[in-house]
Design an enzyme around this catalytic site. Structure first.
Site, PDB file in Angstrom:
ATOM      1  N   LEU A   1       0.861  -1.179   0.000  1.00 54.29           N
ATOM      2  CA  LEU A   1       0.000   0.000   0.000  1.00 54.29           C
ATOM      3  C   LEU A   1       0.897   1.227   0.000  1.00 54.29           C
ATOM      4  O   LEU A   1       1.883   1.278   0.738  1.00 54.29           O
ATOM      5  CB  LEU A   1      -0.895   0.027   1.244  1.00 54.29           C
ATOM      6  CG  LEU A   1      -2.039  -0.980   1.314  1.00 54.29           C
ATOM      7  CD1 LEU A   1      -2.665  -0.957   2.708  1.00 54.29           C
ATOM      8  CD2 LEU A   1      -3.098  -0.678   0.275  1.00 54.29           C
ATOM      9  N   ASP A   2       0.560   2.237  -0.824  1.00 49.86           N
ATOM     10  CA  ASP A   2       1.376   3.447  -0.797  1.00 49.86           C
ATOM     11  C   ASP A   2       0.955   4.332   0.374  1.00 49.86           C
ATOM     12  O   ASP A   2       0.006   4.026   1.108  1.00 49.86           O
ATOM     13  CB  ASP A   2       1.329   4.186  -2.140  1.00 49.86           C
ATOM     14  CG  ASP A   2      -0.070   4.684  -2.507  1.00 49.86           C
ATOM     15  OD1 ASP A   2      -0.865   4.960  -1.599  1.00 49.86           O
ATOM     16  OD2 ASP A   2      -0.357   4.798  -3.722  1.00 49.86           O
ATOM     17  N   VAL A   3       1.650   5.425   0.554  1.00 53.52           N
ATOM     18  CA  VAL A   3       1.486   6.234   1.766  1.00 53.52           C
ATOM     19  C   VAL A   3       0.123   6.912   1.841  1.00 53.52           C
ATOM     20  O   VAL A   3      -0.315   7.304   2.928  1.00 53.52           O
ATOM     21  CB  VAL A   3       2.599   7.297   1.877  1.00 53.52           C
ATOM     22  CG1 VAL A   3       3.934   6.640   2.066  1.00 53.52           C
ATOM     23  CG2 VAL A   3       2.623   8.188   0.641  1.00 53.52           C
TER      24      VAL A   3
ATOM     25  N   GLN B   1      -2.352   1.518  -6.309  1.00 55.37           N
ATOM     26  CA  GLN B   1      -3.297   2.514  -5.806  1.00 55.37           C
ATOM     27  C   GLN B   1      -3.307   3.758  -6.711  1.00 55.37           C
ATOM     28  O   GLN B   1      -4.349   4.391  -6.890  1.00 55.37           O
ATOM     29  CB  GLN B   1      -2.943   2.908  -4.370  1.00 55.37           C
ATOM     30  CG  GLN B   1      -3.217   1.827  -3.348  1.00 55.37           C
ATOM     31  CD  GLN B   1      -2.152   0.751  -3.300  1.00 55.37           C
ATOM     32  OE1 GLN B   1      -0.984   1.055  -3.109  1.00 55.37           O
ATOM     33  NE2 GLN B   1      -2.539  -0.507  -3.475  1.00 55.37           N
TER      34      GLN B   1
ATOM     35  N   ARG C   1      -6.481   5.804  -8.635  1.00 56.81           N
ATOM     36  CA  ARG C   1      -6.689   7.260  -8.640  1.00 56.81           C
ATOM     37  C   ARG C   1      -6.844   7.776 -10.074  1.00 56.81           C
ATOM     38  O   ARG C   1      -7.654   8.677 -10.338  1.00 56.81           O
ATOM     39  CB  ARG C   1      -5.515   7.960  -7.945  1.00 56.81           C
ATOM     40  CG  ARG C   1      -5.385   7.619  -6.460  1.00 56.81           C
ATOM     41  CD  ARG C   1      -4.289   8.415  -5.773  1.00 56.81           C
ATOM     42  NE  ARG C   1      -4.093   7.932  -4.420  1.00 56.81           N
ATOM     43  CZ  ARG C   1      -3.125   7.082  -4.055  1.00 56.81           C
ATOM     44  NH1 ARG C   1      -2.248   6.676  -4.946  1.00 56.81           N
ATOM     45  NH2 ARG C   1      -3.039   6.665  -2.811  1.00 56.81           N
TER      46      ARG C   1
END
Length: 261
Positions: free
Chosen positions: A59-61, A194, A198
């Site tokens: 998972l990115d930040v 992710q 977006r």
């Protein structure tokens, strides 16, 4: 782990001088069981100096939700689960009316647009087109002849998926909520990032003659793991982690046997 009670030190037999008698006679030897000093914590040091921990689908930040980790033998199971190419599920929040350089609501604003003309019907029509296009890609990358009995049986079990590297594929997408300018989607996908999700929000805005940014990406399922299996930060302790491992063992084994045989 190091703070948990350890096993008792091993015992071995040593011949020790016997206490002198009252008559002051010659001291003899007597057999006695004594702890092995090599097992003493001050000699041995911490039992665990290193733990091999592997990360599953990252998972990115700016994202949150289910993040799978493997400990020890669990690292091999992570590789096996990766080879299953299981679907992941996200809830993705969006905001109509503006566009940014990184497709998120915290990025640099590059455009503002109107959104009053958007309806749920128009949004769901766009989602249906996205799902249809991705369904064709799924069949193409699954390398299965759709006219065979094998394809029928896999479709019944919901196991049609690319069993190799493929571009990101959305297997299902639906609108959970639309209250202009905000909306929320549920997206089932494979091999995504992710940032890709977006960008999907951004493209939906363009298709609706507007613009949109992503306000939230939350993974609610990663293969066999759901939010119910996840531990909150306040639960990051040895007992909770042990319980989580025990609770998930059966469903991981079942999924591997079903998919990889």
């Amino acid at each position: 782990l190091n703070a948990a009670p350890g096993r008792a030190p091993r015992q071995h037999v040593r011949f020790l001088p016997a206490p002198a008698g009252s008559d002051g006679g010659e001291t003899g030897l007597v057999a006695a069981r004594v702890p092995v000093l090599a097992d003493h914590p001050l000699v041995r040091g911490p039992r665990f100096r290193r733990l091999k921990i592997g990360a599953g689908h990252r998972l990115d930040v700016k994202a949150s939700g289910v993040f799978v980790l493997g400990i020890g033998h669990g690292n091999k199971l992570l590789t096996d689960l990766y080879n299953c190419h299981l679907t992941k599920v996200y809830t993705v929040g969006g905001l109509f009316g503006k566009a940014t350089d990184d497709f998120s609501d915290t990025g640099k604003l590059v455009e503002k647009t109107t959104f009053d003309h958007i309806t749920r019907e128009k949004l769901e029509r766009i989602l249906a087109v996205i799902q249809g296009t991705n369904h064709k890609a799924l069949l193409m990358h699954s390398n299965i002849d759709m006219k065979t009995q094998e394809a029928y049986e896999l479709a019944v079990k919901g196991l049609i998926r690319p069993m190799g590297k493929s571009p990101p594929i959305i297997t299902a997408i639906r609108c959970l909520q639309l209250t202009l300018p905000e909306f929320q989607l549920e997206i089932h996908c494979l091999h995504e990032t992710q940032q890709y999700l977006r960008k999907i929000v951004h493209e939906i805005g363009l298709e609706l003659k507007s613009s949109a940014v992503c306000t939230q990406v939350r993974r609610i399922r990663d293969g066999v793991f759901t939010l119910d299996d996840a531990l909150l930060r306040t639960q990051w302790n040895l007992q909770s982690i042990q319980n989580a491992i025990w609770d998930c063992q059966l469903k991981v084994k079942t999924e591997l046997e079903k998919t990889l045989g």
